[in-house]
Design a protein around this motif. Structure first.
Motif, PDB file in Angstrom:
ATOM      1  N   MET A   2      66.847  69.072  57.578  1.00  0.00           N
ATOM      2  CA  MET A   2      68.118  68.351  57.663  1.00  0.00           C
ATOM      3  C   MET A   2      68.258  67.718  59.045  1.00  0.00           C
ATOM      4  O   MET A   2      68.096  68.383  60.069  1.00  0.00           O
ATOM      5  CB  MET A   2      69.290  69.295  57.391  1.00  0.00           C
ATOM      6  CG  MET A   2      69.289  69.899  56.004  1.00  0.00           C
ATOM      7  SD  MET A   2      70.712  70.969  55.694  1.00  0.00           S
ATOM      8  CE  MET A   2      72.026  69.750  55.704  1.00  0.00           C
ATOM      9  N   GLY A   3      68.555  66.421  59.066  1.00  0.00           N
ATOM     10  CA  GLY A   3      68.714  65.697  60.313  1.00  0.00           C
ATOM     11  C   GLY A   3      70.170  65.552  60.699  1.00  0.00           C
ATOM     12  O   GLY A   3      71.084  65.791  59.907  1.00  0.00           O
ATOM     13  N   CYS A   4      70.393  65.145  61.940  1.00  0.00           N
ATOM     14  CA  CYS A   4      71.752  64.917  62.432  1.00  0.00           C
ATOM     15  C   CYS A   4      72.319  63.673  61.756  1.00  0.00           C
ATOM     16  O   CYS A   4      71.642  62.658  61.615  1.00  0.00           O
ATOM     17  CB  CYS A   4      71.736  64.753  63.945  1.00  0.00           C
ATOM     18  SG  CYS A   4      73.364  64.479  64.681  1.00  0.00           S
ATOM     19  N   GLU A   5      73.570  63.743  61.348  1.00  0.00           N
ATOM     20  CA  GLU A   5      74.217  62.654  60.616  1.00  0.00           C
ATOM     21  C   GLU A   5      75.097  61.771  61.505  1.00  0.00           C
ATOM     22  O   GLU A   5      75.693  60.815  61.021  1.00  0.00           O
ATOM     23  CB  GLU A   5      75.088  63.226  59.486  1.00  0.00           C
ATOM     24  CG  GLU A   5      74.354  64.106  58.500  1.00  0.00           C
ATOM     25  CD  GLU A   5      73.530  63.314  57.503  1.00  0.00           C
ATOM     26  OE1 GLU A   5      73.727  62.083  57.434  1.00  0.00           O
ATOM     27  OE2 GLU A   5      72.697  63.926  56.811  1.00  0.00           O
ATOM     28  N   VAL A   6      75.183  62.063  62.810  1.00  0.00           N
ATOM     29  CA  VAL A   6      76.109  61.350  63.693  1.00  0.00           C
ATOM     30  C   VAL A   6      75.539  59.980  64.041  1.00  0.00           C
ATOM     31  O   VAL A   6      74.349  59.846  64.342  1.00  0.00           O
ATOM     32  CB  VAL A   6      76.378  62.173  64.966  1.00  0.00           C
ATOM     33  CG1 VAL A   6      77.301  61.417  65.917  1.00  0.00           C
ATOM     34  CG2 VAL A   6      76.993  63.517  64.598  1.00  0.00           C
ATOM     35  N   GLY A   9      75.850  52.026  65.750  1.00  0.00           N
ATOM     36  CA  GLY A   9      75.478  52.223  64.359  1.00  0.00           C
ATOM     37  C   GLY A   9      74.119  52.838  64.129  1.00  0.00           C
ATOM     38  O   GLY A   9      73.654  52.878  62.987  1.00  0.00           O
ATOM     39  N   ASN A  10      73.450  53.351  65.171  1.00  0.00           N
ATOM     40  CA  ASN A  10      72.148  53.991  65.017  1.00  0.00           C
ATOM     41  C   ASN A  10      72.327  55.496  64.819  1.00  0.00           C
ATOM     42  O   ASN A  10      73.193  56.117  65.440  1.00  0.00           O
ATOM     43  CB  ASN A  10      71.268  53.735  66.243  1.00  0.00           C
ATOM     44  CG  ASN A  10      70.990  52.260  66.446  1.00  0.00           C
ATOM     45  OD1 ASN A  10      70.627  51.558  65.505  1.00  0.00           O
ATOM     46  ND2 ASN A  10      71.168  51.772  67.667  1.00  0.00           N
ATOM     47  N   THR A  11      71.487  56.084  63.972  1.00  0.00           N
ATOM     48  CA  THR A  11      71.579  57.507  63.665  1.00  0.00           C
ATOM     49  C   THR A  11      70.839  58.324  64.712  1.00  0.00           C
ATOM     50  O   THR A  11      69.774  57.925  65.191  1.00  0.00           O
ATOM     51  CB  THR A  11      70.984  57.793  62.278  1.00  0.00           C
ATOM     52  OG1 THR A  11      71.586  56.924  61.321  1.00  0.00           O
ATOM     53  CG2 THR A  11      71.237  59.231  61.865  1.00  0.00           C
ATOM     54  N   ARG A  56      69.594  51.830  79.663  1.00  0.00           N
ATOM     55  CA  ARG A  56      70.819  52.462  79.175  1.00  0.00           C
ATOM     56  C   ARG A  56      70.566  53.027  77.786  1.00  0.00           C
ATOM     57  O   ARG A  56      70.176  52.304  76.871  1.00  0.00           O
ATOM     58  CB  ARG A  56      71.938  51.426  79.135  1.00  0.00           C
ATOM     59  CG  ARG A  56      73.268  51.937  78.633  1.00  0.00           C
ATOM     60  CD  ARG A  56      74.268  50.801  78.663  1.00  0.00           C
ATOM     61  NE  ARG A  56      75.611  51.238  78.356  1.00  0.00           N
ATOM     62  CZ  ARG A  56      76.670  50.435  78.372  1.00  0.00           C
ATOM     63  NH1 ARG A  56      76.523  49.164  78.697  1.00  0.00           N
ATOM     64  NH2 ARG A  56      77.869  50.903  78.082  1.00  0.00           N
ATOM     65  N   GLU A  57      70.757  54.316  77.627  1.00  0.00           N
ATOM     66  CA  GLU A  57      70.578  54.935  76.317  1.00  0.00           C
ATOM     67  C   GLU A  57      71.718  54.551  75.383  1.00  0.00           C
ATOM     68  O   GLU A  57      72.829  54.261  75.814  1.00  0.00           O
ATOM     69  CB  GLU A  57      70.508  56.459  76.455  1.00  0.00           C
ATOM     70  CG  GLU A  57      69.281  56.955  77.197  1.00  0.00           C
ATOM     71  CD  GLU A  57      69.169  58.460  77.143  1.00  0.00           C
ATOM     72  OE1 GLU A  57      70.067  59.098  76.541  1.00  0.00           O
ATOM     73  OE2 GLU A  57      68.198  58.999  77.693  1.00  0.00           O
ATOM     74  N   ASP A  58      71.397  54.548  74.114  1.00  0.00           N
ATOM     75  CA  ASP A  58      72.386  54.203  73.090  1.00  0.00           C
ATOM     76  C   ASP A  58      73.557  55.182  73.173  1.00  0.00           C
ATOM     77  O   ASP A  58      73.377  56.392  72.985  1.00  0.00           O
ATOM     78  CB  ASP A  58      71.731  54.271  71.714  1.00  0.00           C
ATOM     79  CG  ASP A  58      72.544  53.560  70.656  1.00  0.00           C
ATOM     80  OD1 ASP A  58      73.490  52.846  71.012  1.00  0.00           O
ATOM     81  OD2 ASP A  58      72.217  53.715  69.462  1.00  0.00           O
TER      82      ASP A  58
END
Length: 256
Positions: A116-120, A125-127, A174-176
């Motif tokens: 299961m991956g993170c859903e945030v 708009g990137n997961t 700059r990180e997302d």
């Protein structure tokens, strides 16, 4: 000699109780007889079960093919739809729905078993590409909610941008961002330590409400003038006495 009706009723009741009652109440020989009878009579069910059992491993293999180490519920649903399409294309008969449920349960077990991956989503708009995790200082962050065995780490989508500092003299990766604080403060404060901190800055006043709900009291809707008695609701009209005279509002033919 034909038996009486009471004898027929007793015989039918005995047969009914034998076939309908729980199999645990029967001995092994009776179970073998019932199994053999069912195999001989329900040929369509046997064919459907045999066909579905042959296709089920193929559909499950299609679900597992190319799976990433962890993925979101959307990707899980896409792979499940693909597996169901393969099953529905070759499986037939009355046992189809039962094998559909088996396929859904098998695919769900594969997903929840450490995949299961993170859903945030980030502000762009990137997961988040991390597995299911918690975020320090956030309640229920990343879908973990502080559960045992769930790692604690910040969100990251793996996407970076090139942005300028406050004064525009320096660039940096700059990180997302996943929060407004990361987007509007953290990045600029890090670059300001080596560039913009030597420049003069102006602090603008910001609105700080003293209560939690600072929207103010609701405004009452505007009221229309009351209609005169003895008639229907009038419509206002304008009359003019001539050139240069000011217009007068008249209600129902009477001057206001």
């Amino acid at each position: 000699m034909v038996p009486r009706a009471s004898v027929w009723f007793d015989a039918v009741n005995q047969i009914y109780n034998f076939y309908v009652c729980d199999l645990q109440e029967k001995d092994s020989k009776a179970k073998q007889v019932l199994t053999s009878l069912q195999s001989l009579v329900e040929t369509e069910v046997r064919f459907s079960a045999s066909r579905c059992a042959k296709v089920l491993p193929l559909a499950l293999s299609a679900y597992k093919d190319g799976l990433p180490p962890h993925y979101t519920q959307m990707h899980h649903q896409e792979k499940l739809d693909l597996a169901l399409t393969i099953l529905s294309g070759q499986a037939r008969g009355p046992m189809y729905e039962e094998y559909v449920a088996q396929l859904e349960q098998a695919c769900h077990r594969v997903w929840v078993d450490g995949r299961m991956g993170c859903e945030v989503l980030s502000l762009t708009g990137n997961t988040c590409h991390h597995p299911r995790h918690c975020v320090e200082g956030e309640e229920g962050g990343g879908g973990g909610g502080g559960e045992r065995g769930i790692p604690t780490l910040p969100h990251s989508s793996g996407v970076t941008y090139i942005s300028f500092c406050n004064c525009g003299r320096r660039q940096g990766q700059r990180e997302d961002p996943f929060s407004m604080n990361d987007a509007n403060f953290v990045f600029y404060s890090h670059l300001a330590e080596s560039c913009c901190s030597r420049l003069d800055s102006i602090s603008f006043p910001t609105f700080k409400p003293s209560v939690s709900d600072a929207r103010g009291p609701p405004q009452d809707p505007p009221t229309l003038p009351a209609a005169p008695r003895g008639g229907s609701t009038p419509h206002p009209r304008l009359e003019s006495g001539g050139w240069g005279d000011s217009a007068r509002r008249v209600w129902g033919g009477e001057q206001g």
